[in-house]
Scaffold this motif. Sequence first.
Motif, short mmCIF file in Angstrom:
data_model
loop_
_atom_site.label_atom_id
_atom_site.label_comp_id
_atom_site.label_asym_id
_atom_site.label_seq_id
_atom_site.Cartn_x
_atom_site.Cartn_y
_atom_site.Cartn_z
N GLU A 1 0.85 -1.19 0.00
CA GLU A 1 0.00 0.00 0.00
C GLU A 1 0.88 1.24 0.00
N VAL A 2 0.36 2.31 -0.57
CA VAL A 2 1.09 3.58 -0.60
C VAL A 2 1.01 4.20 0.79
N VAL A 3 2.18 4.56 1.34
CA VAL A 3 2.21 5.16 2.67
C VAL A 3 2.72 6.61 2.64
N ASP A 4 3.33 7.02 1.53
CA ASP A 4 3.88 8.37 1.47
C ASP A 4 4.30 8.67 0.04
N THR A 5 4.50 9.94 -0.25
CA THR A 5 5.12 10.38 -1.50
C THR A 5 6.22 11.37 -1.15
N GLN A 6 7.30 11.32 -1.92
CA GLN A 6 8.45 12.18 -1.64
C GLN A 6 8.89 12.89 -2.91
N ARG A 7 9.41 14.09 -2.74
CA ARG A 7 9.96 14.84 -3.87
C ARG A 7 11.22 15.56 -3.40
N GLN A 8 12.29 15.41 -4.15
CA GLN A 8 13.56 16.09 -3.85
C GLN A 8 13.92 16.99 -5.02
N GLY A 9 13.86 18.28 -4.78
CA GLY A 9 14.20 19.25 -5.82
C GLY A 9 13.31 19.09 -7.03
N ARG A 10 13.92 19.02 -8.20
CA ARG A 10 13.17 18.90 -9.44
C ARG A 10 12.96 17.46 -9.88
N ARG A 11 13.39 16.53 -9.03
CA ARG A 11 13.22 15.12 -9.39
C ARG A 11 11.75 14.73 -9.36
N PRO A 12 11.39 13.71 -10.15
CA PRO A 12 9.99 13.25 -10.13
C PRO A 12 9.56 12.78 -8.75
N GLU A 13 8.31 12.90 -8.47
CA GLU A 13 7.77 12.45 -7.19
C GLU A 13 7.94 10.94 -7.05
N ARG A 14 8.34 10.50 -5.86
CA ARG A 14 8.55 9.08 -5.61
C ARG A 14 7.51 8.55 -4.64
N THR A 15 6.93 7.42 -4.98
CA THR A 15 5.89 6.81 -4.15
C THR A 15 6.52 5.80 -3.20
N VAL A 16 6.23 5.95 -1.93
CA VAL A 16 6.77 5.06 -0.90
C VAL A 16 5.72 4.01 -0.56
N TYR A 17 6.15 2.76 -0.57
CA TYR A 17 5.23 1.65 -0.32
C TYR A 17 5.57 0.95 1.00
N GLY A 18 4.52 0.45 1.64
CA GLY A 18 4.67 -0.36 2.83
C GLY A 18 3.97 -1.69 2.62
N ILE A 19 4.36 -2.69 3.40
CA ILE A 19 3.75 -4.01 3.27
C ILE A 19 2.48 -4.08 4.10
N THR A 20 1.45 -4.73 3.59
CA THR A 20 0.19 -4.89 4.31
C THR A 20 0.22 -6.19 5.13
N GLU A 21 -0.78 -6.37 5.97
CA GLU A 21 -0.88 -7.62 6.73
C GLU A 21 -1.06 -8.80 5.80
N LEU A 22 -1.85 -8.61 4.73
CA LEU A 22 -2.01 -9.68 3.76
C LEU A 22 -0.68 -10.01 3.09
N GLY A 23 0.10 -8.98 2.81
CA GLY A 23 1.41 -9.20 2.23
C GLY A 23 2.32 -9.97 3.17
N ARG A 24 2.29 -9.61 4.45
CA ARG A 24 3.11 -10.32 5.44
C ARG A 24 2.70 -11.79 5.54
N ASP A 25 1.39 -12.04 5.59
CA ASP A 25 0.90 -13.41 5.72
C ASP A 25 1.26 -14.24 4.49
N THR A 26 1.10 -13.65 3.30
CA THR A 26 1.41 -14.37 2.07
C THR A 26 2.90 -14.66 1.96
N TYR A 27 3.70 -13.67 2.32
CA TYR A 27 5.16 -13.84 2.30
C TYR A 27 5.58 -14.96 3.25
N ALA A 28 5.03 -14.95 4.47
CA ALA A 28 5.38 -15.97 5.46
C ALA A 28 4.95 -17.35 5.00
#
Length: 213
Positions: free
Chosen positions: A63-90
């Motif tokens: 899931e998207v948890v944040d967006t970041q921008r440094q100077g004129r660089r394109p915006e970067r989307t920060v992702y985090g793992i969900t509970e479903l993701g943790r369970d599936t990974y495990a």
Amino acid sequence: MASSNQPLTALAMAVLELLHERPMHPYEMTQVMRQRRTDRRVKLRPGSLYHTVERLESQDFLEVVDTQRQGRRPERTVYGITELGRDTYAEQAREMLATLAPDYTPYPMALAAGTELSREDFLEQLGLRVMNLRQQLAADKVAVDHLLGEDLNRMYWVDFAYVNHQRKSELEWTEKLIEDLESGRITWPDEKPEQRPELSIVETKDETDDQAS
């Protein structure tokens, strides 16, 4: 969108592995994987990584948890793992740890095909492999020193330690094969094998009878 029951790819597992530590944007994921030599066991290309992240998000593993921008660089989307993701990974990690999967690495096939070469050519190619393995192990040492400097829990790079151990074992085994071929302990198919004393069937039977009595 509902999650898929299809097994996660190696790259998807690598992404989820990183996000267990902290949320990241795809560019940071790429950099960390390269620092930890994950790209030695997973095909890592920027395009495929972004595609994998998008697919994991569509399956509700990220899931998207944040967006970041440094100077004129394109915006970067920060992702985090969900509970479903943790369970599936495990769940997949449990299956992969316990199950012996077929290994389709090309080296055994090349060894089997090696008799189509001359003995000298075969030995030359093995020598090149030994040289490449030594170079790779030297690069591994640099990576290990870097990881130790980060004071990162070793369980986060235990996979790299395993691959490094495999390379050391392969180097040792290949060097022994070269030594055996050069010394004559292993003969080439078109060479006359050395005469070795063999135990006769009668002697074998007598020894068996003595042990039984």
